[in-house]
Scaffold this active site. Sequence first.
Site, short mmCIF file in Angstrom:
data_model
loop_
_atom_site.label_atom_id
_atom_site.label_comp_id
_atom_site.label_asym_id
_atom_site.label_seq_id
_atom_site.Cartn_x
_atom_site.Cartn_y
_atom_site.Cartn_z
CB CYS A 238 -35.03 -3.66 1.40
SG CYS A 238 -33.28 -3.36 1.35
CD GLU B 175 -32.07 -2.41 -6.75
OE1 GLU B 175 -32.64 -3.45 -6.38
OE2 GLU B 175 -31.49 -2.33 -7.85
P1 NAD Z 1 -41.99 4.46 -0.03
O1 NAD Z 1 -42.21 3.86 -1.36
O2 NAD Z 1 -43.18 4.72 0.81
O3 NAD Z 1 -41.25 5.85 -0.18
C1 NAD Z 1 -40.05 5.98 -0.92
C2 NAD Z 1 -39.93 7.39 -1.41
O4 NAD Z 1 -40.91 7.62 -2.43
C3 NAD Z 1 -40.22 8.45 -0.33
O5 NAD Z 1 -39.32 9.52 -0.50
C4 NAD Z 1 -41.62 8.86 -0.65
O6 NAD Z 1 -41.97 10.13 -0.16
C5 NAD Z 1 -41.60 8.83 -2.16
N1 NAD Z 1 -42.90 8.80 -2.85
C6 NAD Z 1 -44.03 8.19 -2.45
N2 NAD Z 1 -44.99 8.36 -3.40
C7 NAD Z 1 -44.44 9.08 -4.41
C8 NAD Z 1 -44.92 9.56 -5.66
N3 NAD Z 1 -46.14 9.32 -6.08
N4 NAD Z 1 -44.06 10.26 -6.45
C9 NAD Z 1 -42.78 10.48 -6.04
N5 NAD Z 1 -42.29 10.05 -4.87
C10 NAD Z 1 -43.10 9.36 -4.06
O7 NAD Z 1 -40.91 3.55 0.74
P2 NAD Z 1 -40.36 3.73 2.22
O8 NAD Z 1 -41.47 3.43 3.18
O9 NAD Z 1 -39.61 5.00 2.39
O10 NAD Z 1 -39.28 2.56 2.28
C11 NAD Z 1 -39.63 1.24 2.53
C12 NAD Z 1 -39.64 0.41 1.26
O11 NAD Z 1 -38.37 0.55 0.63
C13 NAD Z 1 -39.81 -1.07 1.52
O12 NAD Z 1 -40.67 -1.61 0.57
C14 NAD Z 1 -38.40 -1.62 1.32
O13 NAD Z 1 -38.34 -2.97 0.97
C15 NAD Z 1 -37.87 -0.73 0.26
N6 NAD Z 1 -36.42 -0.69 0.26
C16 NAD Z 1 -35.76 -1.42 -0.71
C17 NAD Z 1 -34.38 -1.45 -0.75
C18 NAD Z 1 -33.67 -2.25 -1.80
O14 NAD Z 1 -32.47 -2.05 -1.99
N7 NAD Z 1 -34.35 -3.13 -2.50
C19 NAD Z 1 -33.64 -0.71 0.19
C20 NAD Z 1 -34.34 0.03 1.15
C21 NAD Z 1 -35.72 0.03 1.16
#
Ligand code: NAD
Length: 541
Positions: free
Chosen positions: A327, A293
């Site tokens: 989100c 998501e």
């Molecule tokens: P992010 O993508 O920066 O990080 C998410 C996770 O991915 C973190 O644990 C991060 O450390 C990890 N990560 C980053 N690069 C990686 C890699 N190369 N390999 C493995 N893991 C990696 O997102 P965020 O800032 O934590 O959250 C915000 C985002 O999440 C927004 O875009 C928001 O819309 C989305 N979000 C979506 C929903 C939904 O249900 N659609 C819900 C909550 C948040």
Amino acid sequence: MNNAIYNFNAPANEPILNYLKGSAEQAGLFKELNRQLTEPVEVPCIIGGKEYFTGNTTDIIQPHNHRQKLGVYHNVTEKELDIAVNAALEAHKLWSDLSWTVRASILLKAAELISGKYRYLISAATMLGQSKNIYQAEIDGVCETIDFLKFNAFFASKIYEMQPGSTFNQLNKMEFRPLEGFVFTVSPFNFTAIASNLNMAPVLMGNTTIWKPASTSVLSNYYLMKVFMEAGMPDGVINFIPGKGSTIGRRILNDPMLAGIHFTGSNHTFNTLWRQVSENLGKYRSYPRLVGETGGKDFIFVHPSADPLEVAVNAFRGAFEYQGQKCSAASRMYVPESLWPQIKEILIEISHEVRTGDVTDPDNFINAVIDEASYENIMNYIGYAKNSPEATIICGGNGNRSEGYFIEPTVIETTNPRFKTMEEEIFGPVLTVWVYPDNQIDEAVDICDTTSPYGLTGAIFSRDRVAASGICEKLRYAAGNFYINDKPTGAIVGLQPFGGSRASGTNDKAGGEFNLIRWISPRTIKETFLPATDYRYAYML
Ligand code: NAD
């Protein structure tokens, strides 16, 4: 062996506590806040039930008071990643064979622990580490976490009872096998409940996980892990490894036994993971399940029949609760000319009224954004709007990062429906409004449908129910969660299964059967009682 066929009943949603001034619950929460503020914590990796203090530490800060640290966490290193993979695979042998009701009972015990003994622990950690006020921490860290745990046991019952028919000469069965291998869980900073569910949904269905929490939510996530262990989760079923995403991702996605990824976060990260998986495709034992998501550019569409007060209040809450870092947060709004003056006035009024600051002051509605990078990113968007002839700042527009990463709730009015802040996800307290001529409503709906690549949440406000229905149809693919006369945030487990389409993810609807089904690989077993003894068809005899 207990061979009963068991069903869990549909549970009730966890009641939200009010934490009224002077109440026992507010006193209890403040005692725990004080404890976490005065007793710094040292968070290890937890792999196969063992704690690993790697010595490579990062500070745990409070976004609203970045000078006062809450402790440190130990980053996982390459060495522990191998140990984590082995631990998850070893635990799979026991866990995947265990009766699913035993697995569910561990989840349900975790729910009870969070509902009672550890309610304040989880709330306080979510407040301090992720800068949520009391209400936001209660509905996320406590209520939604519990709802996911309880409802999933009920939804799993529904899946396990699905069986094919059998005739007199054969017995047909479906065996709901857990995936073969481990699930890589990658959680975002903004919801403690999501971090819990990303692990517990696959775990309930018999899988084991390697869990990489977001660096900015390690505190609440660590306490979740401890609660899971106290609830009886066997060693190695969930392996908690804070650390750098790219380093962890590279090693884990290269493993032949990667069975799935359960992800919530940005598009950029999910696309990177998907690409890495496709590059490694030949290596895996099975096609990994990719459930993610991702981002949103969530809208409110206002019909000329709408009530201006209802629109303004819900737009404010939908856009600015938790600083717009949901989100589902409203971030673009389409308003008819006839209603804009009234809606604008109410938005300005509320923005003057709300208070911003530390989470420990219950009068603050707005707290800080998660970290410095996020602060800069959001302020850059606001700066862009300030410098554009196509935009006017209606309220807010300022930030202050001297003590915490505070940004005022900001409303931008634009003359261009495809203005940058109408299209791109900002993930902060910024709402952009485009005012359309009342007689061009159809064109405005088309623009709403085609402006952004996302399709997560959207809302329409209208007192004309027939018009609302027509717009709902036209915006069919614009949102996976659609609201009529409500803000586009606040989905509740069991009532509004959550997930979006288009660029917003795979839409496997967290908190329901759709999601749980992704974590099993059914085997169909047919047993014939009287096998054929003659190769000829009947008409050949
Ligand atoms: P992010 O993508 O920066 O990080 C998410 C996770 O991915 C973190 O644990 C991060 O450390 C990890 N990560 C980053 N690069 C990686 C890699 N190369 N390999 C493995 N893991 C990696 O997102 P965020 O800032 O934590 O959250 C915000 C985002 O999440 C927004 O875009 C928001 O819309 C989305 N979000 C979506 C929903 C939904 O249900 N659609 C819900 C909550 C948040």
